[in-house]
Motif scaffolding. Structure first.
Motif, PDB file in Angstrom:
ATOM      1  N   ARG A 317      52.132  43.801  42.544  1.00 14.60           N
ATOM      2  CA  ARG A 317      50.899  44.262  41.916  1.00 14.60           C
ATOM      3  C   ARG A 317      49.967  43.070  41.714  1.00 14.60           C
ATOM      4  N   ILE A 318      48.658  43.313  41.822  1.00 15.93           N
ATOM      5  CA  ILE A 318      47.674  42.227  41.722  1.00 15.93           C
ATOM      6  C   ILE A 318      46.556  42.635  40.765  1.00 15.93           C
ATOM      7  N   VAL A 319      46.144  41.683  39.922  1.00  6.61           N
ATOM      8  CA  VAL A 319      44.962  41.842  39.081  1.00  6.61           C
ATOM      9  C   VAL A 319      44.076  40.624  39.289  1.00  6.61           C
ATOM     10  N   GLY A 320      42.762  40.836  39.435  1.00  2.52           N
ATOM     11  CA  GLY A 320      41.809  39.743  39.580  1.00  2.52           C
ATOM     12  C   GLY A 320      40.940  39.610  38.346  1.00  2.52           C
ATOM     13  N   MET A 321      39.900  38.794  38.472  1.00  2.00           N
ATOM     14  CA  MET A 321      38.943  38.615  37.384  1.00  2.00           C
ATOM     15  C   MET A 321      37.555  38.372  37.971  1.00  2.00           C
ATOM     16  N   ASP A 322      36.566  39.048  37.425  1.00  2.72           N
ATOM     17  CA  ASP A 322      35.132  38.949  37.729  1.00  2.72           C
ATOM     18  C   ASP A 322      34.521  40.299  38.059  1.00  2.72           C
ATOM     19  N   ASP A 323      35.256  41.169  38.796  1.00  2.00           N
ATOM     20  CA  ASP A 323      34.738  42.461  39.252  1.00  2.00           C
ATOM     21  C   ASP A 323      33.514  42.282  40.132  1.00  2.00           C
ATOM     22  N   VAL A 324      33.679  41.512  41.203  1.00  2.94           N
ATOM     23  CA  VAL A 324      32.595  41.328  42.163  1.00  2.94           C
ATOM     24  C   VAL A 324      32.394  42.618  42.954  1.00  2.94           C
ATOM     25  N   ARG A 325      31.313  42.686  43.705  1.00  3.64           N
ATOM     26  CA  ARG A 325      30.935  43.932  44.352  1.00  3.64           C
ATOM     27  C   ARG A 325      31.970  44.432  45.350  1.00  3.64           C
ATOM     28  N   ALA A 327      35.194  44.131  45.182  1.00  5.04           N
ATOM     29  CA  ALA A 327      36.522  44.345  44.600  1.00  5.04           C
ATOM     30  C   ALA A 327      37.057  45.746  44.883  1.00  5.04           C
ATOM     31  N   SER A 328      36.175  46.732  44.855  1.00  4.93           N
ATOM     32  CA  SER A 328      36.610  48.116  45.100  1.00  4.93           C
ATOM     33  C   SER A 328      36.716  48.427  46.581  1.00  4.93           C
ATOM     34  N   LEU A 329      36.293  47.496  47.453  1.00  4.46           N
ATOM     35  CA  LEU A 329      36.262  47.750  48.894  1.00  4.46           C
ATOM     36  C   LEU A 329      37.363  47.026  49.662  1.00  4.46           C
ATOM     37  N   LEU A 330      38.242  46.311  48.950  1.00  2.00           N
ATOM     38  CA  LEU A 330      39.338  45.599  49.592  1.00  2.00           C
ATOM     39  C   LEU A 330      40.333  46.601  50.187  1.00  2.00           C
ATOM     40  N   PRO A 331      41.239  46.156  51.057  1.00  3.64           N
ATOM     41  CA  PRO A 331      42.223  47.080  51.642  1.00  3.64           C
ATOM     42  C   PRO A 331      42.950  47.915  50.589  1.00  3.64           C
ATOM     43  N   VAL A 332      43.232  47.293  49.438  1.00  2.51           N
ATOM     44  CA  VAL A 332      43.711  48.019  48.265  1.00  2.51           C
ATOM     45  C   VAL A 332      42.739  47.686  47.142  1.00  2.51           C
ATOM     46  N   SER A 333      42.041  48.683  46.615  1.00  2.00           N
ATOM     47  CA  SER A 333      41.004  48.412  45.611  1.00  2.00           C
ATOM     48  C   SER A 333      41.594  47.627  44.439  1.00  2.00           C
ATOM     49  N   LEU A 334      40.840  46.637  43.975  1.00  2.00           N
ATOM     50  CA  LEU A 334      41.370  45.618  43.075  1.00  2.00           C
ATOM     51  C   LEU A 334      41.142  45.958  41.604  1.00  2.00           C
ATOM     52  N   THR A 335      42.219  45.996  40.837  1.00  2.00           N
ATOM     53  CA  THR A 335      42.118  46.021  39.382  1.00  2.00           C
ATOM     54  C   THR A 335      41.648  44.646  38.926  1.00  2.00           C
ATOM     55  N   VAL A 370      34.421  41.307  27.656  1.00  2.00           N
ATOM     56  CA  VAL A 370      34.918  41.700  28.979  1.00  2.00           C
ATOM     57  C   VAL A 370      35.653  43.031  28.852  1.00  2.00           C
ATOM     58  N   ARG A 371      35.911  43.660  29.985  1.00  2.00           N
ATOM     59  CA  ARG A 371      36.697  44.895  29.982  1.00  2.00           C
ATOM     60  C   ARG A 371      37.513  44.977  31.272  1.00  2.00           C
ATOM     61  N   LEU A 372      38.604  45.695  31.187  1.00  2.00           N
ATOM     62  CA  LEU A 372      39.495  45.860  32.331  1.00  2.00           C
ATOM     63  C   LEU A 372      39.090  47.081  33.145  1.00  2.00           C
ATOM     64  N   VAL A 373      38.962  46.919  34.451  1.00  2.00           N
ATOM     65  CA  VAL A 373      38.667  48.024  35.365  1.00  2.00           C
ATOM     66  C   VAL A 373      39.928  48.292  36.184  1.00  2.00           C
ATOM     67  N   VAL A 374      40.506  49.470  36.013  1.00  2.00           N
ATOM     68  CA  VAL A 374      41.778  49.807  36.650  1.00  2.00           C
ATOM     69  C   VAL A 374      41.538  50.462  38.005  1.00  2.00           C
ATOM     70  N   ARG A 375      42.105  49.839  39.044  1.00  2.00           N
ATOM     71  CA  ARG A 375      42.061  50.417  40.398  1.00  2.00           C
ATOM     72  C   ARG A 375      43.481  50.416  40.970  1.00  2.00           C
ATOM     73  N   ARG A 376      43.625  50.574  42.258  1.00  2.00           N
ATOM     74  CA  ARG A 376      44.939  50.824  42.870  1.00  2.00           C
ATOM     75  C   ARG A 376      45.861  49.614  42.855  1.00  2.00           C
ATOM     76  N   SER A 377      45.355  48.405  42.909  1.00  2.00           N
ATOM     77  CA  SER A 377      46.191  47.232  43.152  1.00  2.00           C
ATOM     78  C   SER A 377      47.219  46.954  42.071  1.00  2.00           C
ATOM     79  N   CYS A 378      47.032  47.524  40.870  1.00  2.00           N
ATOM     80  CA  CYS A 378      47.980  47.276  39.779  1.00  2.00           C
ATOM     81  C   CYS A 378      49.069  48.334  39.707  1.00  2.00           C
ATOM     82  N   GLY A 379      48.934  49.417  40.476  1.00  2.00           N
ATOM     83  CA  GLY A 379      49.943  50.454  40.480  1.00  2.00           C
ATOM     84  C   GLY A 379      49.855  51.430  39.335  1.00  2.00           C
TER      85      GLY A 379
END
Length: 390
Positions: A317-325, A327-335, A370-379
Protein backbone atom coordinates in the motif's frame (compact mmCIF):
# COMPACT_ATOMS: atom_id res chain seq x y z
CA UNK A 1 -23.28 53.61 10.39
CA UNK A 2 -23.65 51.35 7.38
CA UNK A 3 -26.55 48.95 7.87
CA UNK A 4 -25.72 45.29 7.29
CA UNK A 5 -27.34 43.85 4.21
CA UNK A 6 -29.39 40.68 4.34
CA UNK A 7 -27.34 37.49 4.76
CA UNK A 8 -28.28 36.15 1.34
CA UNK A 9 -27.06 39.27 -0.46
CA UNK A 10 -23.86 39.54 1.57
CA UNK A 11 -22.77 35.93 1.41
CA UNK A 12 -24.50 34.68 -1.70
CA UNK A 13 -26.00 31.20 -2.01
CA UNK A 14 -24.47 28.57 0.24
CA UNK A 15 -22.54 25.86 -1.61
CA UNK A 16 -24.26 22.53 -2.08
CA UNK A 17 -22.72 19.57 -0.30
CA UNK A 18 -20.15 17.80 -2.49
CA UNK A 19 -21.08 14.15 -2.74
CA UNK A 20 -17.45 13.26 -3.52
CA UNK A 21 -15.92 15.00 -0.52
CA UNK A 22 -16.89 15.52 3.08
CA UNK A 23 -15.89 19.06 4.00
CA UNK A 24 -15.40 20.06 7.63
CA UNK A 25 -17.81 22.70 8.93
CA UNK A 26 -14.91 24.99 9.81
CA UNK A 27 -13.61 24.77 6.23
CA UNK A 28 -17.10 25.33 4.80
CA UNK A 29 -17.60 28.51 6.84
CA UNK A 30 -14.09 29.80 6.15
CA UNK A 31 -14.15 29.08 2.40
CA UNK A 32 -17.55 30.70 1.89
CA UNK A 33 -16.64 33.85 3.83
CA UNK A 34 -13.30 34.09 2.02
CA UNK A 35 -14.99 33.68 -1.38
CA UNK A 36 -17.54 36.37 -0.49
CA UNK A 37 -14.75 38.80 0.41
CA UNK A 38 -12.64 38.00 -2.65
CA UNK A 39 -15.60 38.26 -5.03
CA UNK A 40 -16.68 41.61 -3.61
CA UNK A 41 -19.92 40.29 -2.16
CA UNK A 42 -18.56 41.47 1.18
CA UNK A 43 -16.94 44.85 0.58
CA UNK A 44 -14.43 46.82 2.69
CA UNK A 45 -16.27 48.19 5.71
CA UNK A 46 -19.14 45.68 5.53
CA UNK A 47 -20.05 44.04 8.83
CA UNK A 48 -20.10 40.25 8.89
CA UNK A 49 -23.13 38.54 10.39
CA UNK A 50 -22.69 37.76 14.08
CA UNK A 51 -21.19 34.45 15.15
CA UNK A 52 -24.66 33.34 16.30
CA UNK A 53 -26.14 34.20 12.87
CA UNK A 54 -23.33 32.43 11.05
CA UNK A 55 -23.69 29.40 13.28
CA UNK A 56 -27.37 29.16 12.43
CA UNK A 57 -26.75 29.75 8.73
CA UNK A 58 -24.06 27.05 8.45
CA UNK A 59 -25.45 24.73 11.14
CA UNK A 60 -22.14 25.04 12.98
CA UNK A 61 -21.10 25.62 16.58
CA UNK A 62 -20.08 29.06 17.77
CA UNK A 63 -16.53 27.74 18.39
CA UNK A 64 -16.30 26.56 14.77
CA UNK A 65 -17.52 29.90 13.44
CA UNK A 66 -15.17 31.85 15.73
CA UNK A 67 -12.22 29.80 14.47
CA UNK A 68 -13.11 30.53 10.84
CA UNK A 69 -13.46 34.27 11.54
CA UNK A 70 -10.18 34.27 13.47
CA UNK A 71 -8.44 32.71 10.44
CA UNK A 72 -9.76 35.54 8.27
CA UNK A 73 -8.51 38.04 10.83
CA UNK A 74 -5.07 36.40 10.85
CA UNK A 75 -4.97 36.80 7.05
CA UNK A 76 -5.61 40.54 7.47
CA UNK A 77 -9.02 40.40 5.77
CA UNK A 78 -11.29 41.34 8.68
CA UNK A 79 -11.03 43.30 11.91
CA UNK A 80 -12.94 42.81 15.15
CA UNK A 81 -14.14 45.85 17.06
CA UNK A 82 -15.50 45.36 20.59
CA UNK A 83 -19.17 46.24 20.59
CA UNK A 84 -19.24 46.84 16.84
CA UNK A 85 -18.77 43.32 15.45
CA UNK A 86 -16.46 42.02 12.71
CA UNK A 87 -15.90 44.11 9.58
CA UNK A 88 -14.18 43.50 6.28
CA UNK A 89 -10.92 45.38 6.47
CA UNK A 90 -10.77 48.44 4.24
CA UNK A 91 -7.57 48.78 2.25
CA UNK A 92 -5.61 51.77 3.44
CA UNK A 93 -2.06 51.27 2.28
CA UNK A 94 0.21 52.38 -0.55
CA UNK A 95 -0.17 50.54 -3.83
CA UNK A 96 2.18 49.85 -6.70
CA UNK A 97 4.59 47.63 -4.77
CA UNK A 98 6.35 44.74 -6.52
CA UNK A 99 7.14 41.44 -4.84
CA UNK A 100 9.59 38.82 -6.10
CA UNK A 101 8.88 35.10 -6.31
CA UNK A 102 12.06 33.12 -5.65
CA UNK A 103 10.89 29.57 -6.20
CA UNK A 104 13.61 27.39 -7.78
CA UNK A 105 11.26 24.38 -8.02
CA UNK A 106 8.53 26.25 -9.90
CA UNK A 107 9.11 24.13 -13.00
CA UNK A 108 9.92 20.93 -11.11
CA UNK A 109 6.94 20.42 -8.78
CA UNK A 110 3.26 21.29 -8.96
CA UNK A 111 2.57 22.72 -5.53
CA UNK A 112 4.14 26.14 -6.02
CA UNK A 113 2.19 27.28 -9.09
CA UNK A 114 -1.18 27.17 -7.25
CA UNK A 115 0.50 28.86 -4.27
CA UNK A 116 1.49 31.74 -6.57
CA UNK A 117 -2.00 31.93 -8.04
CA UNK A 118 -3.37 32.03 -4.51
CA UNK A 119 -1.26 35.12 -3.89
CA UNK A 120 -2.53 36.83 -7.02
CA UNK A 121 -6.19 36.05 -6.29
CA UNK A 122 -5.95 37.58 -2.83
CA UNK A 123 -8.02 40.77 -2.65
CA UNK A 124 -5.33 42.54 -0.61
CA UNK A 125 -2.72 41.89 -3.32
CA UNK A 126 -4.57 43.35 -6.31
CA UNK A 127 -2.84 46.77 -6.34
CA UNK A 128 0.56 45.03 -6.22
CA UNK A 129 2.62 43.11 -8.77
CA UNK A 130 4.34 39.72 -8.51
CA UNK A 131 7.65 39.37 -10.32
CA UNK A 132 8.22 35.77 -11.33
CA UNK A 133 11.89 34.84 -11.16
CA UNK A 134 13.46 32.47 -13.65
CA UNK A 135 13.01 28.86 -12.54
CA UNK A 136 15.53 26.16 -13.36
CA UNK A 137 14.68 23.14 -15.45
CA UNK A 138 16.99 20.89 -13.42
CA UNK A 139 17.93 20.38 -9.79
CA UNK A 140 21.61 20.69 -10.70
CA UNK A 141 21.20 24.22 -12.06
CA UNK A 142 18.71 25.44 -9.46
CA UNK A 143 21.20 26.91 -6.96
CA UNK A 144 22.98 29.03 -9.57
CA UNK A 145 19.69 30.20 -11.12
CA UNK A 146 18.25 31.13 -7.70
CA UNK A 147 21.28 33.23 -6.75
CA UNK A 148 21.15 35.05 -10.08
CA UNK A 149 17.45 35.74 -9.57
CA UNK A 150 17.91 37.17 -6.09
CA UNK A 151 20.51 39.62 -7.40
CA UNK A 152 18.03 40.72 -10.06
CA UNK A 153 15.37 41.30 -7.39
CA UNK A 154 17.81 43.33 -5.31
CA UNK A 155 18.76 45.52 -8.27
CA UNK A 156 15.06 46.15 -8.96
CA UNK A 157 14.44 47.01 -5.29
CA UNK A 158 11.40 44.79 -4.86
CA UNK A 159 9.34 45.45 -1.73
CA UNK A 160 9.64 41.85 -0.54
CA UNK A 161 10.41 38.31 -1.67
CA UNK A 162 8.56 35.02 -1.30
CA UNK A 163 11.29 32.39 -1.00
CA UNK A 164 10.93 28.59 -1.22
CA UNK A 165 14.38 27.30 -0.18
CA UNK A 166 16.30 24.90 -2.40
CA UNK A 167 16.25 21.14 -1.81
CA UNK A 168 17.42 17.88 -3.43
CA UNK A 169 20.96 19.12 -4.04
CA UNK A 170 24.06 18.88 -1.86
CA UNK A 171 24.58 22.63 -2.38
CA UNK A 172 21.19 23.59 -0.95
CA UNK A 173 22.22 24.61 2.58
CA UNK A 174 25.09 26.87 1.52
CA UNK A 175 23.11 28.39 -1.36
CA UNK A 176 20.03 29.06 0.81
CA UNK A 177 22.13 30.84 3.43
CA UNK A 178 23.83 32.99 0.78
CA UNK A 179 20.43 33.99 -0.61
CA UNK A 180 19.12 34.86 2.85
CA UNK A 181 22.23 36.93 3.67
CA UNK A 182 21.95 38.81 0.37
CA UNK A 183 18.31 39.75 1.02
CA UNK A 184 19.05 40.71 4.64
CA UNK A 185 21.96 42.95 3.56
CA UNK A 186 19.68 44.62 1.00
CA UNK A 187 17.07 45.07 3.78
CA UNK A 188 14.43 43.32 1.69
CA UNK A 189 11.97 41.35 3.85
CA UNK A 190 11.10 37.84 2.75
CA UNK A 191 8.50 35.23 3.66
CA UNK A 192 9.51 31.58 3.53
CA UNK A 193 7.19 29.25 1.63
CA UNK A 194 6.72 25.64 2.71
CA UNK A 195 9.96 25.30 4.69
CA UNK A 196 12.76 26.95 6.62
CA UNK A 197 16.25 26.93 5.12
CA UNK A 198 17.92 26.18 8.47
CA UNK A 199 17.96 22.63 9.94
CA UNK A 200 15.93 21.91 13.05
CA UNK A 201 16.22 23.09 15.84
CA UNK A 202 17.68 26.23 14.28
CA UNK A 203 15.13 28.77 13.07
CA UNK A 204 15.66 31.65 10.67
CA UNK A 205 14.48 35.15 11.67
CA UNK A 206 11.82 35.21 8.95
CA UNK A 207 8.11 34.41 8.73
CA UNK A 208 7.18 31.00 7.33
CA UNK A 209 3.90 29.90 5.75
CA UNK A 210 3.27 26.23 5.06
CA UNK A 211 1.53 23.20 6.53
CA UNK A 212 2.00 21.14 9.68
CA UNK A 213 4.29 18.50 8.19
CA UNK A 214 4.57 16.50 11.39
CA UNK A 215 0.79 16.25 11.44
CA UNK A 216 0.79 15.23 7.76
CA UNK A 217 3.20 12.37 8.42
CA UNK A 218 1.15 11.29 11.43
CA UNK A 219 -2.17 11.30 9.55
CA UNK A 220 -0.76 9.31 6.60
CA UNK A 221 0.85 6.72 8.85
CA UNK A 222 -2.08 6.20 11.23
CA UNK A 223 -4.36 5.76 8.23
CA UNK A 224 -2.29 2.81 7.00
CA UNK A 225 -1.87 1.31 10.47
CA UNK A 226 -5.60 1.55 11.12
CA UNK A 227 -6.16 -0.39 7.90
CA UNK A 228 -4.13 -3.24 9.44
CA UNK A 229 -0.78 -2.39 7.85
CA UNK A 230 1.98 -3.06 10.41
CA UNK A 231 5.24 -3.30 8.45
CA UNK A 232 5.61 0.28 7.26
CA UNK A 233 8.50 2.24 5.81
CA UNK A 234 8.96 5.92 5.00
CA UNK A 235 10.57 6.59 1.60
CA UNK A 236 12.33 9.87 0.73
CA UNK A 237 14.98 11.09 -1.66
CA UNK A 238 18.38 12.26 -0.43
CA UNK A 239 18.97 15.95 0.37
CA UNK A 240 15.24 16.52 0.88
CA UNK A 241 14.03 19.66 2.69
CA UNK A 242 13.53 19.72 6.44
CA UNK A 243 9.79 19.44 5.85
CA UNK A 244 10.51 15.79 5.09
CA UNK A 245 12.26 15.44 8.45
CA UNK A 246 9.10 16.77 10.12
CA UNK A 247 7.01 14.25 8.18
CA UNK A 248 9.35 11.46 9.32
CA UNK A 249 8.90 12.67 12.91
CA UNK A 250 5.13 12.34 12.47
CA UNK A 251 5.65 8.88 10.95
CA UNK A 252 7.63 7.68 14.00
CA UNK A 253 5.13 9.28 16.38
CA UNK A 254 2.22 7.48 14.71
CA UNK A 255 4.01 4.13 14.97
CA UNK A 256 4.65 4.74 18.67
CA UNK A 257 1.06 5.80 19.42
CA UNK A 258 -0.34 2.79 17.53
CA UNK A 259 2.05 0.41 19.32
CA UNK A 260 4.12 -0.57 16.27
CA UNK A 261 7.73 -1.38 17.23
CA UNK A 262 9.75 -1.89 14.04
CA UNK A 263 12.41 -4.60 14.00
CA UNK A 264 13.32 -3.45 10.47
CA UNK A 265 14.85 -0.23 9.11
CA UNK A 266 11.79 2.05 8.85
CA UNK A 267 13.25 5.02 6.91
CA UNK A 268 14.82 4.65 3.46
CA UNK A 269 16.49 7.48 1.55
CA UNK A 270 17.34 7.05 -2.09
CA UNK A 271 16.01 7.26 -5.62
CA UNK A 272 12.69 5.54 -6.32
CA UNK A 273 14.01 5.04 -9.86
CA UNK A 274 17.00 3.03 -8.64
CA UNK A 275 15.80 -0.56 -9.07
CA UNK A 276 18.64 -2.07 -7.03
CA UNK A 277 17.91 0.27 -4.12
CA UNK A 278 14.18 -0.40 -4.22
CA UNK A 279 14.73 -4.17 -4.35
CA UNK A 280 17.11 -3.89 -1.39
CA UNK A 281 14.42 -2.07 0.59
CA UNK A 282 11.81 -4.71 -0.30
CA UNK A 283 14.10 -7.60 0.65
CA UNK A 284 15.33 -6.02 3.91
CA UNK A 285 12.15 -4.40 5.28
CA UNK A 286 9.46 -6.53 3.59
CA UNK A 287 7.06 -3.57 3.80
CA UNK A 288 3.31 -3.94 3.63
CA UNK A 289 2.94 -0.18 3.17
CA UNK A 290 5.01 2.85 2.22
CA UNK A 291 4.54 6.47 3.30
CA UNK A 292 6.26 8.63 0.68
CA UNK A 293 7.74 12.07 1.29
CA UNK A 294 5.68 13.55 -1.56
CA UNK A 295 3.53 12.56 -4.53
CA UNK A 296 6.37 12.70 -7.07
CA UNK A 297 8.35 10.17 -5.04
CA UNK A 298 5.20 8.06 -4.63
CA UNK A 299 4.49 8.13 -8.38
CA UNK A 300 8.03 7.07 -9.27
CA UNK A 301 8.06 4.36 -6.61
CA UNK A 302 4.69 3.07 -7.79
CA UNK A 303 6.02 2.79 -11.33
CA UNK A 304 9.10 0.89 -10.09
CA UNK A 305 7.11 -1.49 -7.89
CA UNK A 306 4.69 -2.31 -10.70
CA UNK A 307 7.67 -2.80 -13.01
CA UNK A 308 9.21 -5.44 -10.75
CA UNK A 309 5.93 -7.33 -10.49
CA UNK A 310 4.33 -6.09 -7.25
CA UNK A 311 0.65 -5.20 -7.05
CA UNK A 312 -0.71 -2.02 -5.45
CA UNK A 313 -2.43 -2.15 -3.02
CA UNK A 314 -2.63 -5.96 -2.82
CA UNK A 315 1.12 -6.46 -2.15
CA UNK A 316 2.14 -2.97 -0.99
CA UNK A 317 0.00 0.00 0.00
CA UNK A 318 1.22 3.53 -0.79
CA UNK A 319 0.36 6.98 0.57
CA UNK A 320 1.83 10.22 -0.81
CA UNK A 321 1.75 13.87 0.21
CA UNK A 322 0.75 17.06 -1.68
CA UNK A 323 -2.26 15.88 -3.77
CA UNK A 324 -0.87 17.11 -7.07
CA UNK A 325 -3.11 17.10 -10.13
CA UNK A 326 -1.89 13.78 -11.51
CA UNK A 327 -2.30 11.90 -8.18
CA UNK A 328 -5.72 10.57 -9.20
CA UNK A 329 -4.48 9.68 -12.70
CA UNK A 330 -1.64 7.30 -11.76
CA UNK A 331 -1.93 3.59 -12.70
CA UNK A 332 -3.38 3.16 -9.20
CA UNK A 333 -4.98 6.38 -7.95
CA UNK A 334 -2.92 7.73 -5.07
CA UNK A 335 -4.09 8.22 -1.50
CA UNK A 336 -2.39 11.41 -0.36
CA UNK A 337 -2.31 14.37 1.99
CA UNK A 338 -3.95 17.41 0.42
CA UNK A 339 -2.35 20.85 0.86
CA UNK A 340 -4.50 23.93 0.32
CA UNK A 341 -1.95 25.60 -1.95
CA UNK A 342 -4.23 28.51 -2.82
CA UNK A 343 -4.79 29.11 0.88
CA UNK A 344 -1.04 29.01 1.53
CA UNK A 345 -0.55 31.68 -1.15
CA UNK A 346 -3.28 33.91 0.29
CA UNK A 347 -1.90 33.62 3.82
CA UNK A 348 1.65 34.23 2.57
CA UNK A 349 0.59 37.50 0.92
CA UNK A 350 -1.29 38.61 4.04
CA UNK A 351 1.77 37.75 6.16
CA UNK A 352 4.04 39.77 3.89
CA UNK A 353 1.78 42.83 3.96
CA UNK A 354 1.47 42.66 7.73
CA UNK A 355 5.25 42.32 8.08
CA UNK A 356 5.77 45.45 5.95
CA UNK A 357 3.26 47.42 7.98
CA UNK A 358 4.32 46.09 11.39
CA UNK A 359 8.01 45.08 11.18
CA UNK A 360 8.23 44.77 14.97
CA UNK A 361 5.89 41.76 15.09
CA UNK A 362 7.38 38.49 16.39
CA UNK A 363 8.52 35.99 13.77
CA UNK A 364 5.70 33.55 12.96
CA UNK A 365 5.08 30.08 11.57
CA UNK A 366 1.63 30.15 9.94
CA UNK A 367 0.36 26.62 9.24
CA UNK A 368 -2.54 25.88 6.90
CA UNK A 369 -4.54 22.69 7.73
CA UNK A 370 -4.13 19.49 5.70
CA UNK A 371 -6.53 16.64 5.00
CA UNK A 372 -6.28 13.05 3.84
CA UNK A 373 -7.71 12.12 0.43
CA UNK A 374 -8.44 8.39 0.23
CA UNK A 375 -8.00 6.67 -3.14
CA UNK A 376 -7.17 3.13 -4.29
CA UNK A 377 -3.44 2.93 -3.47
CA UNK A 378 -3.99 2.49 0.28
CA UNK A 379 -6.41 -0.42 -0.07
CA UNK A 380 -9.19 1.28 1.90
CA UNK A 381 -12.85 0.95 0.89
CA UNK A 382 -13.54 3.88 -1.42
CA UNK A 383 -16.09 6.00 0.35
CA UNK A 384 -15.85 9.68 1.21
CA UNK A 385 -12.64 11.61 1.79
CA UNK A 386 -11.25 11.35 5.28
CA UNK A 387 -10.29 14.64 6.90
CA UNK A 388 -7.80 15.61 9.53
CA UNK A 389 -9.03 17.11 12.75
CA UNK A 390 -6.97 20.31 12.61
Amino acid sequence: MKKPRRLASKLGPLPQSDSGAQQSKHRRVFDHLLASIQSGGLKPGDRLPSEAELGKLFDASRITVAKAVHDLQRMGLVTRRPGAGTHVLAEDRPSGRTFGLLIPELGLTEIFEPICHGMMRTRSARPDALLWGNSSLSVQDSAKAAEQTVQSFISQRVAGVFFAPLELTSEKDAANRRIARALDRAQIPFVLLDRCYMPYPERSPHDLVGVDNRCAGYIATTHLVDLGTRRLVFFAEEFAANTVEARITGFYEALRVRGVKPDWEPVWRGSPQDEAFVRRMIDAARPEGVVCANDLTAARLMQMLIGIGLRIPEDIRIVGMDDVRYASLLPVSLTTIHQDCGGIGAVAMATMLQRLEQPELPIRDVLVPVRLVVRRSCGAPLQKEKHSAN
